[in-house]
Design a protein around this motif. Structure first.
Motif, short mmCIF file in Angstrom:
data_model
loop_
_atom_site.label_atom_id
_atom_site.label_comp_id
_atom_site.label_asym_id
_atom_site.label_seq_id
_atom_site.Cartn_x
_atom_site.Cartn_y
_atom_site.Cartn_z
N THR A 54 -6.87 21.76 16.63
CA THR A 54 -5.69 22.05 17.45
C THR A 54 -4.47 22.17 16.55
O THR A 54 -4.57 22.01 15.34
CB THR A 54 -5.45 20.91 18.46
OG1 THR A 54 -5.19 19.73 17.72
CG2 THR A 54 -6.64 20.69 19.35
N GLY A 55 -3.33 22.42 17.17
CA GLY A 55 -2.10 22.51 16.38
C GLY A 55 -1.35 21.21 16.32
O GLY A 55 -0.20 21.16 15.91
N LEU A 56 -2.00 20.14 16.74
CA LEU A 56 -1.30 18.85 16.81
C LEU A 56 -1.13 18.25 15.42
O LEU A 56 -1.85 18.59 14.49
CB LEU A 56 -2.09 17.88 17.69
CG LEU A 56 -2.28 18.34 19.13
CD1 LEU A 56 -3.26 17.45 19.85
CD2 LEU A 56 -0.96 18.36 19.85
N ASN A 57 -0.18 17.37 15.30
CA ASN A 57 0.07 16.72 14.02
C ASN A 57 0.82 15.42 14.28
O ASN A 57 0.95 14.99 15.41
CB ASN A 57 0.88 17.66 13.11
CG ASN A 57 2.10 18.22 13.80
OD1 ASN A 57 2.82 17.49 14.47
ND2 ASN A 57 2.31 19.51 13.67
N ARG A 58 1.31 14.83 13.21
CA ARG A 58 2.19 13.68 13.39
C ARG A 58 3.60 14.16 13.08
O ARG A 58 3.79 14.75 12.03
CB ARG A 58 1.81 12.56 12.42
CG ARG A 58 2.51 11.26 12.75
CD ARG A 58 2.03 10.15 11.90
NE ARG A 58 2.77 10.13 10.62
CZ ARG A 58 2.74 9.10 9.78
NH1 ARG A 58 2.01 8.06 10.04
NH2 ARG A 58 3.42 9.13 8.66
N PRO A 59 4.59 13.98 13.90
CA PRO A 59 4.67 13.14 15.09
C PRO A 59 4.27 13.80 16.41
O PRO A 59 4.24 13.12 17.43
CB PRO A 59 6.15 12.79 15.13
CG PRO A 59 6.83 13.98 14.56
CD PRO A 59 5.90 14.52 13.51
N ILE A 60 3.98 15.10 16.44
CA ILE A 60 3.70 15.74 17.73
C ILE A 60 2.22 15.57 18.03
O ILE A 60 1.41 16.47 17.78
CB ILE A 60 4.11 17.22 17.70
CG1 ILE A 60 5.55 17.33 17.23
CG2 ILE A 60 3.94 17.84 19.08
CD1 ILE A 60 6.00 18.73 16.94
N SER A 61 1.86 14.41 18.55
CA SER A 61 0.43 14.13 18.70
C SER A 61 -0.08 14.43 20.10
O SER A 61 -1.25 14.23 20.37
CB SER A 61 0.12 12.69 18.30
OG SER A 61 1.01 11.82 18.92
N TRP A 62 0.80 14.89 20.98
CA TRP A 62 0.33 15.38 22.28
C TRP A 62 0.83 16.80 22.43
O TRP A 62 1.97 17.10 22.08
CB TRP A 62 0.89 14.53 23.43
CG TRP A 62 0.13 13.28 23.68
CD1 TRP A 62 -1.04 12.90 23.09
CD2 TRP A 62 0.49 12.23 24.58
NE1 TRP A 62 -1.43 11.68 23.56
CE2 TRP A 62 -0.52 11.24 24.48
CE3 TRP A 62 1.53 12.03 25.46
CZ2 TRP A 62 -0.49 10.08 25.23
CZ3 TRP A 62 1.57 10.87 26.21
CH2 TRP A 62 0.56 9.90 26.09
N ASP A 119 -8.55 15.85 25.59
CA ASP A 119 -7.54 15.42 24.62
C ASP A 119 -8.02 14.25 23.76
O ASP A 119 -7.41 13.95 22.74
CB ASP A 119 -6.28 15.02 25.39
CG ASP A 119 -5.14 14.69 24.47
OD1 ASP A 119 -4.71 15.59 23.75
OD2 ASP A 119 -4.70 13.53 24.46
N LEU A 120 -9.09 13.59 24.17
CA LEU A 120 -9.51 12.40 23.43
C LEU A 120 -10.08 12.76 22.06
O LEU A 120 -10.77 13.77 21.91
CB LEU A 120 -10.59 11.64 24.21
CG LEU A 120 -10.15 10.91 25.48
CD1 LEU A 120 -11.30 10.08 26.01
CD2 LEU A 120 -8.95 10.05 25.24
N LEU A 371 8.60 14.36 21.39
CA LEU A 371 7.75 13.95 20.28
C LEU A 371 8.22 14.56 18.97
O LEU A 371 8.07 13.95 17.91
CB LEU A 371 6.30 14.39 20.54
CG LEU A 371 5.57 13.62 21.63
CD1 LEU A 371 4.22 14.25 21.89
CD2 LEU A 371 5.40 12.18 21.22
N GLY B 40 1.28 18.23 8.49
CA GLY B 40 1.61 16.98 9.16
C GLY B 40 0.40 16.14 9.50
O GLY B 40 0.44 15.33 10.41
N GLY B 102 -9.20 7.41 20.91
CA GLY B 102 -8.46 8.54 20.33
C GLY B 102 -7.50 9.22 21.28
O GLY B 102 -7.25 10.41 21.15
N TRP B 119 -7.58 13.44 12.11
CA TRP B 119 -7.77 14.72 12.82
C TRP B 119 -9.15 15.30 12.54
O TRP B 119 -9.73 15.96 13.39
CB TRP B 119 -6.68 15.70 12.43
CG TRP B 119 -5.33 15.20 12.82
CD1 TRP B 119 -4.43 14.58 12.01
CD2 TRP B 119 -4.74 15.21 14.13
NE1 TRP B 119 -3.31 14.21 12.73
CE2 TRP B 119 -3.47 14.59 14.03
CE3 TRP B 119 -5.15 15.69 15.38
CZ2 TRP B 119 -2.62 14.44 15.11
CZ3 TRP B 119 -4.30 15.53 16.46
CH2 TRP B 119 -3.05 14.92 16.32
#
Lengths: 448, 227
Positions: A54-62, A119-120, A371, B40, B102, B119
């Motif tokens: 996915t394109g998620l990362n830290r801090p955008i984790s949702w 999402d899990l 986020l 990130g 998770g 991830w």
């Protein structure tokens, strides 16, 4: 009653899609199913390699999954809530609408409810929620509220369908075993009618607070955290209003599509669209009121972190999302729905579509900017959804259309017995009721 | 109950990064590669925030080492649906990796953004197994991890002192970052124990904690820079 008799029935148009399963439906269904399989393959890649796809990362984790979760659950508020309110207020014009509204709820709730699982990071440990579940966590409130709402709304969809299923059983529509099983021995005796009536009444009263609780609890996922932009007391009602708003838009779209495809012009009349259109306008105003209140308090107080997020939405990286949300959710619906010339069925269709897009943007606008601007200065990240996330968004939409298609090929999308009842008794009942509203005539005014 | 805490003197921190690398090798923190890191996805148990103040030519860079703050009222443990993160009997915020589902709710709820997510399945180089720390469990894909204040060292020290029926010494339990710091900017110990340096340092007039207004009661105290 046999099939040939049924063809002479004045309400045959309602049975037609069920009795005559055309080839077009199969082709469309097959195509949708193929698309759905492809999206499931994309989900497979996520399962095998992890959420890194996915394109998620830290801090955008949702990201998209949570946005779509809130969005789909929001749409599900249309149905049962609207149909319960219309039934409760004895609105006669509800009759051709309720079934479709209830189906939307059941389908979309199932789709939306599965989103947190997508999402899990470890869907294989899903059952931990039951083994180790902590009721202090807002996520558990969600699980509870959504399962409760799903149970109530599927029963609420099913019960008023029983008499219709019995009609189809009696006239020999295939597959017989399905209708025989689902009709539950309905023969239409006085006692059965009485029981059904009681059950529907109890359910519709129960379903309203459950529906309100569901979206309130979903907003709590966000507002219970300390994050600026989320930690707000109006989130509960704000989400509920938004949910009903997008829900009505979804009903209108479904109604307009079915009216066109199944030629239901005789049942879904302009008056229905006018009434629901007005309701949409009311919800639009309410939604704007909440949005205005939320942003005014944030801006006036000017708390630095709150301001950082608000500016990010107004003029920062999210300005296209924010302002197209205002355009779709407020400007377009108000222009169309408050103008008599534009408030036609196609106008309402455009407005509803805009609202659906706008409400999705609103969810995106709530989840991501907060986020992206955490309290401490961590490296700045941008959220760009990946192909997998788009595919699973598509999966939700495709599953919705496919499920609706399948439903409409097995059951009438408009409640036949309620239409018949309305035709037979509706006018009499309303006449009586209207008469009872009239002020009593006293012979000597001023003296009682 | 002891109150394990850390005092970080920003006067002494040079931003050298020794604490970060000591932490990584001590806790088997996985590397994600430069590409994912840009994106990130890097995992840090101990991280250094760089804050640039002022405008050129009058620029000042402030380095702030940032481990998990092990709040006494942690917002992250509140929201966990399965108790995979919790405040343990030593007052540390612990993670149970094999229970974590998770959902990343704790990452979202943490106001300090100290939690990291796996991830992908962590890539382990061939000779990694030879040099890894056997005291710290390896994490798998799809779970959240973060600084534990090297609680495996606490466990060892606690067992040793109990075996010898005596009190634990300050030097017996020190996280890897504290040991590695060349300027002794990071000091660790029991806030409640008057023999420990931190109990004196935390009362310094320079002491502050991150976002105290949130009421999270973090157990990492910073000593502000004077100049």
């Amino acid at each position: 009653m046999t099939l040939s008799e049924l063809r002479k029935d004045p309400d045959y148009a309602l049975f037609k899609p069920v009795v005559e399963k055309g080839r077009k439906a199969f082709i469309l269904g097959g195509f949708l199913f193929a698309v759905f399989l492809w999206t499931m393959y994309m989900y497979g890649t996520q399962l095998s390699s992890g959420l890194g796809v996915t394109g998620l990362n830290r801090p955008i984790s949702w990201g998209f999954y949570i946005v779509n979760f809130v969005f789909f659950i929001g749409i599900s508020h249309a149905g049962t809530l609207i149909s319960a309110i219309l039934r409760l207020s004895k609105a006669e014009w509800r009759r051709p609408i309720t079934r479709m509204a209830e189906v939307i709820t059941a389908i979309v709730l199932a789709i939306g409810g599965l989103h947190p699982i997508i999402d899990l990071g470890r869907p294989d440990r899903l059952l931990s929620i039951f083994y180790y579940g902590r009721l202090q966590s807002p996520l558990l409130w969600d699980v509870t509220a959504i399962t409760c709402y799903f149970a109530a709304s599927t029963v609420y969809l099913y019960l008023p369908m029983i008499p219709d299923i019995a009609i189809m059983r009696d006239m020999g529509v295939r597959p017989q075993w399905l209708y025989r099983f689902l009709s539950w021995g309905w023969t239409g005796t006085e006692r059965q009618k009485h029981c059904l009536d009681r059950a529907i009444t109890i359910l519709m009263v129960m379903v309203i607070p459950i529906a309100v609780s569901v979206h309130t609890v979903i907003s709590f996922i966000f507002s219970m955290t300390l994050q600026p932009g989320w930690h707000s007391t109006i989130f509960g009602p704000y989400f509920v209003v938004g949910a009903i708003y997008s829900g009505i838009a979804a009903i209108l779209i479904v109604m307009i599509v079915f009216r066109k495809v199944f030629h239901l012009e005789g049942y879904l009349k302009p008056i229905h669209f006018q009434y629901l259109g007005t309701l949409l306008l009311v919800m639009c105003a309410l939604w704007f009121y909440f949005t205005f209140a939320e942003y005014l308090t944030g801006t006036y107080g000017g708390e630095p972190h709150e301001m950082k997020i608000i500016l990010y939405k107004f003029a920062g990286g999210y300005w296209p999302v924010f302002w197209s949300m205002i355009l779709c959710n407020f400007v377009i619906p108000v222009i169309i729905l408050s103008n008599k010339k534009l408030k036609t069925i196609s106008g309402i269709f455009i407005a509803s579509f805009a609202v659906i897009i706008g409400m999705w943007l609103e969810r995106l606008n709530i989840v991501v900017p907060s986020l992206a601007n955490p309290l401490l200065r961590v490296p700045y990240q941008v959220y760009i959804p990946s192909l997998v996330e788009w595919a699973l968004f598509l999966a939700g939409v495709v599953a919705f259309v496919l499920a609706f298609l399948v439903f409409s090929k097995f059951f009438p999308v408009i409640s036949v017995w309620e239409i018949k009842e309305g035709r037979k008794e509706g006018i009499e009942v309303v006449k009586e009721r209207l008469a009872s509203y009239q002020p009593d005539i006293t012979t000597q005014p001023g003296k009682s | 109950m002891p109150s394990w805490g850390m005092v970080i003197d920003l006067n002494k921190c040079t931003g050298c990064g020794a604490c970060v690398s000591a932490c990584r090798s001590e806790n088997n923190v996985p590397n994600v590669g430069p590409e994912q890191s840009q994106f990130g996805r890097s995992i840090f148990w101990m991280d250094i925030m760089e804050i640039v103040e002022g405008e050129y030519p009058d620029v000042r860079v402030q380095y702030i080492p940032r481990p998990c703050f092990h709040c006494d009222r942690p917002p992250c443990t509140k929201v966990c649906p399965v108790r995979a993160t919790y405040l343990n009997e030593e007052g540390l915020v612990a993670q149970i990796y094999h229970r974590c589902i998770g959902c990343r709710y704790c990452m979202v709820a943490c106001p300090y953004t100290v939690k990291s997510f796996n991830w992908y399945e962590p890539e382990r180089l061939e000779d990694f197994l030879q040099f890894r720390n056997p005291d710290v469990s390896l994490r798998m894909k799809g779970v959240v991890e973060k600084c534990s204040f090297c609680s495996h060292r606490l466990q060892k020290a606690r067992e040793q002192s109990e075996f010898e029926s005596r009190d634990m010494e300050e030097a017996e339990y020190q996280p890897a970052c504290v040991e590695a710091c060349p300027t002794s900017a990071i000091v660790f110990g029991d806030f409640e124990n008057e023999k420990h340096t931190v109990s004196r340092l935390r009362k310094s007039y320079r002491a502050f904690r991150m976002h105290e207004d949130l009421g999270t009661e973090p157990k990492v105290v910073y000593l502000s820079r004077e100049d």
